[in-house]
Design a protein around this motif. Structure first.
Motif, mmCIF file in Angstrom:
data_model
loop_
_atom_site.group_PDB
_atom_site.id
_atom_site.type_symbol
_atom_site.label_atom_id
_atom_site.label_comp_id
_atom_site.label_asym_id
_atom_site.label_seq_id
_atom_site.Cartn_x
_atom_site.Cartn_y
_atom_site.Cartn_z
ATOM 1 N N TYR A 179 -1.622 -7.291 1.045
ATOM 2 C CA TYR A 179 -1.711 -5.974 0.431
ATOM 3 C C TYR A 179 -1.800 -6.130 -1.086
ATOM 4 O O TYR A 179 -1.000 -6.849 -1.694
ATOM 5 N N GLU A 220 -7.645 0.085 6.363
ATOM 6 C CA GLU A 220 -8.106 1.322 5.719
ATOM 7 C C GLU A 220 -7.119 2.475 5.915
ATOM 8 O O GLU A 220 -7.518 3.637 5.869
ATOM 9 N N ASN A 221 -5.867 2.130 6.126
ATOM 10 C CA ASN A 221 -4.810 3.153 6.254
ATOM 11 C C ASN A 221 -5.103 4.185 7.348
ATOM 12 O O ASN A 221 -4.804 5.370 7.206
ATOM 13 N N THR A 258 1.454 4.523 3.761
ATOM 14 C CA THR A 258 1.645 3.282 4.486
ATOM 15 C C THR A 258 2.859 3.442 5.398
ATOM 16 O O THR A 258 3.563 4.454 5.353
ATOM 17 N N ASN A 278 -4.553 5.883 0.466
ATOM 18 C CA ASN A 278 -3.928 4.564 0.385
ATOM 19 C C ASN A 278 -2.461 4.645 -0.032
ATOM 20 O O ASN A 278 -1.758 3.641 -0.059
#
Length: 630
Positions: free
Chosen positions: A431, A579-580, A611, A608
């Motif tokens: 990440y 891509e979330n 998460t 984004n």
């Protein structure tokens, strides 16, 4: 005429009265004189009148009899009316014994004057037919009284139908206002009175009236309005239901509380006047009836769970049941309500970040499902995202890989190298493309780096990872690819949460379940869950080490720190797919395991900023936070 003249002459009469003001002298009577009395012809006329009147009367009775016979022959079977067929119902009960939903319940449980409090049926008699126990099929004095009142008012202000007539009209016949229906009503009323006692007629009435949502019976209305069976109704609630008999929608206590209260007062006053209740009871009941009834939205909150349970029931019974069922479940109603509210509020506040849906499930260490929130609005979508939506778990799958490493001798303190890696054409990144170099295994887990699980899989083999997943109950549909160790293979939220339940249960097997028993309305037990002895899936030292890693994740600096509730949260893991598209958090306390997912049904990416460590972790935190905490 000559004979009459002769008789008159012989009588010596000189003047003969032939009519008013008409007299004839001597013995001469005109041939055309009108005689006031002719016995032979008047007798014939009377006889003819009587004859045709009798004939007409007989034919009238015949016509009426034929009409009644014609109507009677067109009536449905009277015995069949008492034994109606319907689809079997299913009543779902939570773990504390409270009803949470009724399926196919068009008719409530059977009630009688003997199994409900006396004021339940007394409220009906008092307002609908106060002389019910004193008259036959028809209340003639009541009819006369209503006719006089209606004539005085110039409109229909009062009905005179007896309870028996109401039973015949409203329950067994159509509501059409025709002569045929009225005759059928009278026939059926006399039939009912000849066949049944007053108590039996009252029982039929209570079990067949329709007050809410087309359901029949006082019990169905009591459960729908007050969430209690008819046997548990209060005096105020009984009076409110009796008030609804005049017009169910108009006097519904939830829809029209003011009109309901006004009519309820009339019912209670009638009960007092007829000495069914005391003055204090009347006043107390009026005060209770004035209190608002909470609007119940429980059904939609519970529907994802009960739909899941119903599928399980049908699979166990093998076919549609042929009797009413009571299904005892594991649901914690209060926890369900809280969880559903937390999921919905957190999803809605992130709509601007393209978060459209959310789901959550909570189970205890035995596998009992305590809550199941399959979406934020059941009415909008009945798709259950807990059990029916395979999605990519992302990093939430990584504990499987770390368990393999721990079983091969690694410890939370063992150093591993976090750096970019490529396996064939697969080249995952961390990440934000950030790498930490040499770090302890527990740090790699807490930071949810991607390179370390790939390196561990390459060292111990993909077969070891898939085998571990199978032991935990989630390996049957996984792809034999390196991307699987980073959560690229899809699974349901229920499966993923079950995997963590094994870890929380000290390595013992966990099989999720939602039904404890299935019983028919006659008391026959069709199914009863017998707990089986759990299997030791993981060794105790391995369990302790993976629990240490999961605790690091929710500690300060871990990706799941937002899920931490002091003294409650024991561990957990975040997960975010590519891509979330999916965001997850699976965590546990001393007794509970909870899985959360948020995303979009059409797989479109979220912001984004969403998460697994953000919205799902916050949902866990808010759900596990004690109710008295801020």
């Amino acid at each position: 005429m000559l004979v009459l003249k002769k008789i008159l002459k012989e009588s010596g009469s000189k003047h003969i009265a032939m009519g008013p003001g008409r007299h004839y002298k001597n013995d001469r009577v005109p041939d055309n004189a009108l005689l006031p009395w002719r016995p032979e012809k008047n007798g014939q006329l009377k006889w003819k009148i009587l004859k045709w009147t009798g004939i007409a009367t007989i034919w009238g009775f015949v016509a009426i009899a034929l009409f009644i016979l014609f109507i009677f022959l067109r009536m449905p079977s009277l015995d069949q009316l008492l034994n109606e067929t319907r689809m079997p119902s299913a009543t779902f009960v939570d773990r504390d014994g409270y009803e949470i939903r009724a399926l196919n319940r068009l008719v409530g449980a059977q009630v009688s004057t003997k199994n409900v409090p006396p004021y339940v049926w007394q409220s009906i008699v008092a307002i609908e037919d106060r002389r019910f126990f004193d008259h036959g099929a028809l209340d003639l004095s009541g009819i006369a009284r209503s006719v006089l009142k209606n004539m005085h008012a110039g409109r229909v202000v009062q009905g005179g139908s007896s309870l028996t007539q109401q039973l015949a009209k409203n329950v067994f016949l159509s509501s059409s206002k025709t002569v045929t229906r009225k005759v059928q009503e009278m026939i059926l009323s006399f039939w009912l009175e000849s066949r049944f006692s007053k108590d039996q007629i009252l029982n039929l009435y209570m079990n067949r009236i329709s007050l809410v949502k087309g359901m029949r019976g006082l019990d169905a209305a009591a459960r729908d309005l007050y969430a209690v069976p008819a046997a548990d109704l209060t005096l105020a609630q009984s009076a409110q239901l009796a008030a609804m008999l005049k017009a169910p929608t108009t006097y519904n206590p939830i829809r029209n509380p003011e009109k309901s209260l006004g009519r309820t007062k009339i019912v209670l006053r009638a009960m007092y006047d007829q000495k069914y209740i005391t003055l204090d009871q009347m006043n107390n009941a009026i005060a209770d009836a004035a209190k608002p009834i909470p609007v119940r939205n429980d059904e939609n909150i519970f529907r994802y769970f009960t739909d899941y349970v119903w599928d399980d029931v049908l699979s166990r019974l093998g076919d549609q049941p042929d009797s009413d069922l009571i299904i005892y479940t594991t649901l914690d109603s209060r926890q369900q309500q809280k969880t559903a509210g937390v999921v919905r509020s957190n999803v809605l506040k992130n709509n601007d970040k393209s978060v459209g849906q959310g789901a959550a499930v909570i189970m205890d260490k035995s596998g009992a499902i305590l809550t199941m929130v399959g979406g934020i609005d059941y009415q909008a979508s009945q798709f259950n995202r807990v059990s029916q939506a395979p999605r990519q778990p992302g990093s939430a799958f990584k504990p499987v890989v770390y368990l393999v490493a721990l079983e091969h001798g690694m410890t939370p303190e063992t150093y591993v190298n976090d750096s970019h890696i490529t396996v064939g054409k697969y080249s995952p990144k961390n990440y934000n493309d950030k790498y930490y170099g040499d770090i302890p295994l527990k740090t790699a887990f807490a930071k949810s780096v991607n390179s370390v699980p790939i390196k561990l899989t390459r060292e111990y083999g993909i077969s070891s990872v898939l085998s571990m997943a199978s032991r935990l109950g989630v390996g049957t549909t996984l792809k034999r690819e390196f991307s699987t160790v980073l959560g690229a293979s899809e699974m349901t939220l229920l499966d993923l949460t079950t995997m963590y339940a094994v870890i929380a249960n000290d390595g013992h097997s966990v099989i999720p379940y939602a039904v404890t028993s299935i019983v028919t309305d006659s008391g026959e037990t069709l199914y009863e869950r017998i707990p089986s002895e759990s299997l030791q899936i993981l060794q105790q030292n391995t369990v302790s080490e993976i629990q240490e890693l999961l605790a690091e994740t929710v500690a300060v600096g871990g990706t799941g720190h937002r899920a931490y509730v002091d003294g409650i949260t024991r561990g957990g893991k975040t997960g975010t797919s590519s891509e979330n598209r999916d965001a997850w958090f699976i965590g546990y306390t001393d007794n509970l395991i909870m899985g959360i997912w948020v995303g979009n049904d059409n797989f479109t990416p979220m912001s984004n900023k969403i998460t697994g460590g953000v919205t799902p972790a916050e949902i866990f935190h808010d759900t596990m936070l004690p109710n008295n905490s801020n």
